[in-house]
Design a protein around this motif. Structure first.
Motif, mmCIF file in Angstrom:
data_model
loop_
_atom_site.group_PDB
_atom_site.id
_atom_site.type_symbol
_atom_site.label_atom_id
_atom_site.label_comp_id
_atom_site.label_asym_id
_atom_site.label_seq_id
_atom_site.Cartn_x
_atom_site.Cartn_y
_atom_site.Cartn_z
ATOM 1 N N ASP A 74 0.857 -1.188 0.000
ATOM 2 C CA ASP A 74 0.000 0.000 0.000
ATOM 3 C C ASP A 74 0.888 1.231 0.000
ATOM 4 O O ASP A 74 1.438 1.611 1.020
ATOM 5 N N HIS A 75 1.014 1.887 -1.135
ATOM 6 C CA HIS A 75 1.907 3.032 -1.248
ATOM 7 C C HIS A 75 1.358 4.282 -0.578
ATOM 8 O O HIS A 75 2.031 5.299 -0.494
ATOM 9 N N THR A 76 0.096 4.220 -0.099
ATOM 10 C CA THR A 76 -0.444 5.354 0.652
ATOM 11 C C THR A 76 -0.227 5.166 2.150
ATOM 12 O O THR A 76 -0.524 6.057 2.934
ATOM 13 N N ALA A 77 0.286 3.998 2.533
ATOM 14 C CA ALA A 77 0.492 3.720 3.955
ATOM 15 C C ALA A 77 1.724 4.459 4.466
ATOM 16 O O ALA A 77 2.496 5.033 3.701
ATOM 17 N N ARG A 78 1.907 4.407 5.747
ATOM 18 C CA ARG A 78 2.992 5.155 6.369
ATOM 19 C C ARG A 78 4.320 4.412 6.316
ATOM 20 O O ARG A 78 4.378 3.195 6.199
ATOM 21 N N THR A 79 5.382 5.199 6.417
ATOM 22 C CA THR A 79 6.732 4.658 6.515
ATOM 23 C C THR A 79 7.136 4.637 7.981
ATOM 24 O O THR A 79 6.873 5.591 8.695
ATOM 25 N N HIS A 80 7.767 3.556 8.389
ATOM 26 C CA HIS A 80 8.355 3.507 9.733
ATOM 27 C C HIS A 80 9.847 3.249 9.604
ATOM 28 O O HIS A 80 10.277 2.379 8.842
ATOM 29 N N ILE A 81 10.630 4.021 10.338
ATOM 30 C CA ILE A 81 12.072 3.816 10.397
ATOM 31 C C ILE A 81 12.446 3.530 11.848
ATOM 32 O O ILE A 81 12.193 4.348 12.729
ATOM 33 N N TYR A 82 13.029 2.354 12.068
ATOM 34 C CA TYR A 82 13.447 1.931 13.402
ATOM 35 C C TYR A 82 14.970 2.027 13.477
ATOM 36 O O TYR A 82 15.672 1.411 12.674
ATOM 37 N N SER A 83 15.442 2.802 14.423
ATOM 38 C CA SER A 83 16.876 3.039 14.530
ATOM 39 C C SER A 83 17.360 2.634 15.918
ATOM 40 O O SER A 83 17.015 3.275 16.910
ATOM 41 N N TYR A 84 18.137 1.563 15.976
ATOM 42 C CA TYR A 84 18.737 1.106 17.233
ATOM 43 C C TYR A 84 20.238 1.324 17.117
ATOM 44 O O TYR A 84 21.011 0.371 16.898
ATOM 45 N N ALA A 85 20.635 2.561 17.250
ATOM 46 C CA ALA A 85 22.015 2.946 16.947
ATOM 47 C C ALA A 85 23.017 2.234 17.828
ATOM 48 O O ALA A 85 24.093 1.834 17.355
ATOM 49 N N ASP A 86 22.706 2.075 19.120
ATOM 50 C CA ASP A 86 23.690 1.466 20.018
ATOM 51 C C ASP A 86 23.742 -0.057 19.868
ATOM 52 O O ASP A 86 24.468 -0.732 20.592
ATOM 53 N N HIS A 87 22.991 -0.587 18.908
ATOM 54 C CA HIS A 87 23.103 -2.002 18.562
ATOM 55 C C HIS A 87 23.501 -2.182 17.094
ATOM 56 O O HIS A 87 23.625 -3.317 16.623
ATOM 57 N N GLY A 88 23.657 -1.074 16.384
ATOM 58 C CA GLY A 88 24.011 -1.166 14.975
ATOM 59 C C GLY A 88 22.932 -1.817 14.139
ATOM 60 O O GLY A 88 23.214 -2.557 13.193
ATOM 61 N N HIS A 89 21.671 -1.529 14.461
ATOM 62 C CA HIS A 89 20.529 -2.182 13.808
ATOM 63 C C HIS A 89 19.619 -1.115 13.220
ATOM 64 O O HIS A 89 19.245 -0.160 13.896
ATOM 65 N N PHE A 90 19.257 -1.283 11.948
ATOM 66 C CA PHE A 90 18.433 -0.302 11.243
ATOM 67 C C PHE A 90 17.342 -1.034 10.476
ATOM 68 O O PHE A 90 17.602 -2.024 9.793
ATOM 69 N N VAL A 91 16.097 -0.526 10.591
ATOM 70 C CA VAL A 91 14.964 -1.110 9.868
ATOM 71 C C VAL A 91 14.137 0.012 9.267
ATOM 72 O O VAL A 91 13.811 0.994 9.946
ATOM 73 N N ALA A 92 13.798 -0.100 7.993
ATOM 74 C CA ALA A 92 12.887 0.839 7.337
ATOM 75 C C ALA A 92 11.778 0.032 6.680
ATOM 76 O O ALA A 92 12.043 -0.968 6.004
ATOM 77 N N ILE A 93 10.535 0.447 6.890
ATOM 78 C CA ILE A 93 9.382 -0.246 6.327
ATOM 79 C C ILE A 93 8.626 0.708 5.410
ATOM 80 O O ILE A 93 8.284 1.829 5.797
#
Length: 305
Positions: A74-93
């Motif tokens: 669904d291109h009208t849905a929202r984007t979520h960006i999860y940033s766990y910097a002190d674990h070196g983990h990045f997620v973008a939805i």
């Protein structure tokens, strides 16, 4: 325009992007290596943290594995960006490459030029993870330092998987300076609560709601760019936590109204310039400014996993 939610290991903040709600499902993985082609203008024990402090971070840290897959839901849905910097983990939805550029370079989209149309519309789910050694080093840093390293890692991912090449330069551009009118602003500081930014458009009218933002003027300036066609520079000098509400008719909606005096078309509201002055006690003044921008020289759709 909808709002993206940017999540970190220690806080959640709203930013003016586009955004999805949902969990990250297991996706393909691949090795990550090259550094970004841009010209400049798990918890560890106390012993592990001490060891990490004594080991120098790589000059250009990268994710050990990175996964990317198209999101065609669904291109009208929202984007979520999860940033766990002190674990070196990045997620973008459900994120576009333009949104990744905004995140990685901490720039509004008005200061990123040259991105092709697909980079503003194609959506992807992305996850990057660092190896255990780098994660322990990042955990030993102050959070701000770990965040800086994570942004570098996202830039490396863009260079490796999207073949990004870009450079910074200063350009003299037409701008609107956001200033205070003689009578002063028509809003006052508010107590700090959960920050929220929402821009909605319906029936030829746009409403901007900025709730409890310590960067309300900068947030407003970036949103106004979308309706004025120029970069808006905050020159109000206002510091503090503010809630802002603004309602106006964008130019295209006003031009679409019938011109006859007998028309029964609804009043869509004042222009953005009038609304800013009458509703907020601020003013948009035309000018020129030297603006540092990121110029995209090259970017490709991401390589398959």
């Amino acid at each position: 325009m909808t709002i993206a939610r940017v999540h970190t290991g220690r806080m959640v903040a709203s930013i003016a992007l586009f955004a999805v709600v949902g969990a990250v499902s297991p996706i393909f993985t691949s090795a990550q290596s090259p550094s970004p082609a841009v010209t400049p203008a798990s918890q560890s024990t106390t012993a592990q943290r001490s060891a990490a402090k004594s080991t120098a971070l790589p000059s250009t840290p990268t994710f050990a594995v990175a996964s990317i897959r198209p999101n065609n839901s669904d291109h009208t849905a929202r984007t979520h960006i999860y940033s766990y910097a002190d674990h070196g983990h990045f997620v973008a939805i459900n994120a576009t490459p333009m949104q990744l550029l905004q995140y990685a370079y901490v720039l509004p989209d008005s200061r990123i030029l040259g991105a092709p149309a697909w980079a503003k519309s194609s959506k992807y789910d992305i996850e990057g993870k660092s190896d255990t050694g780098l994660a322990e080093q990042l955990a030993a840093l102050p959070y701000s330092g770990a965040k800086t390293q994570l942004l570098t890692m996202v830039r490396s991912l863009l260079a490796d998987r999207f073949r990004l090449a870009a450079h910074f330069e200063n350009r003299d551009l037409p701008v609107y300076n956001l200033v205070i009118t003689r009578k002063g602003p028509k809003f006052s500081p508010v107590e700090e609560t959960s920050k929220h930014i929402d821009t909605t458009g319906r029936a030829g009218s746009v409403t901007i709601d900025i709730t409890s933002s310590s960067h309300a003027m900068a947030d407003l300036a970036e949103i106004l760019y979308r309706y004025t066609g120029r970069i808006v520079v905050d020159k109000t000098g206002l510091q503090g936590n503010y809630t802002i509400n603004l309602k106006f008719a964008p130019d295209d909606a006003r031009l679409a109204l019938p011109s006859t005096e007998t028309s029964s078309a609804p009043d869509t509201g004042p222009s953005v310039f009038t609304a800013v002055k009458e509703q907020l006690g601020l003013e948009l003044k035309s000018g020129k400014g030297s603006i540092e921008i990121l110029v995209i020289d090259h970017i490709d759709p991401p390589t398959e996993n």
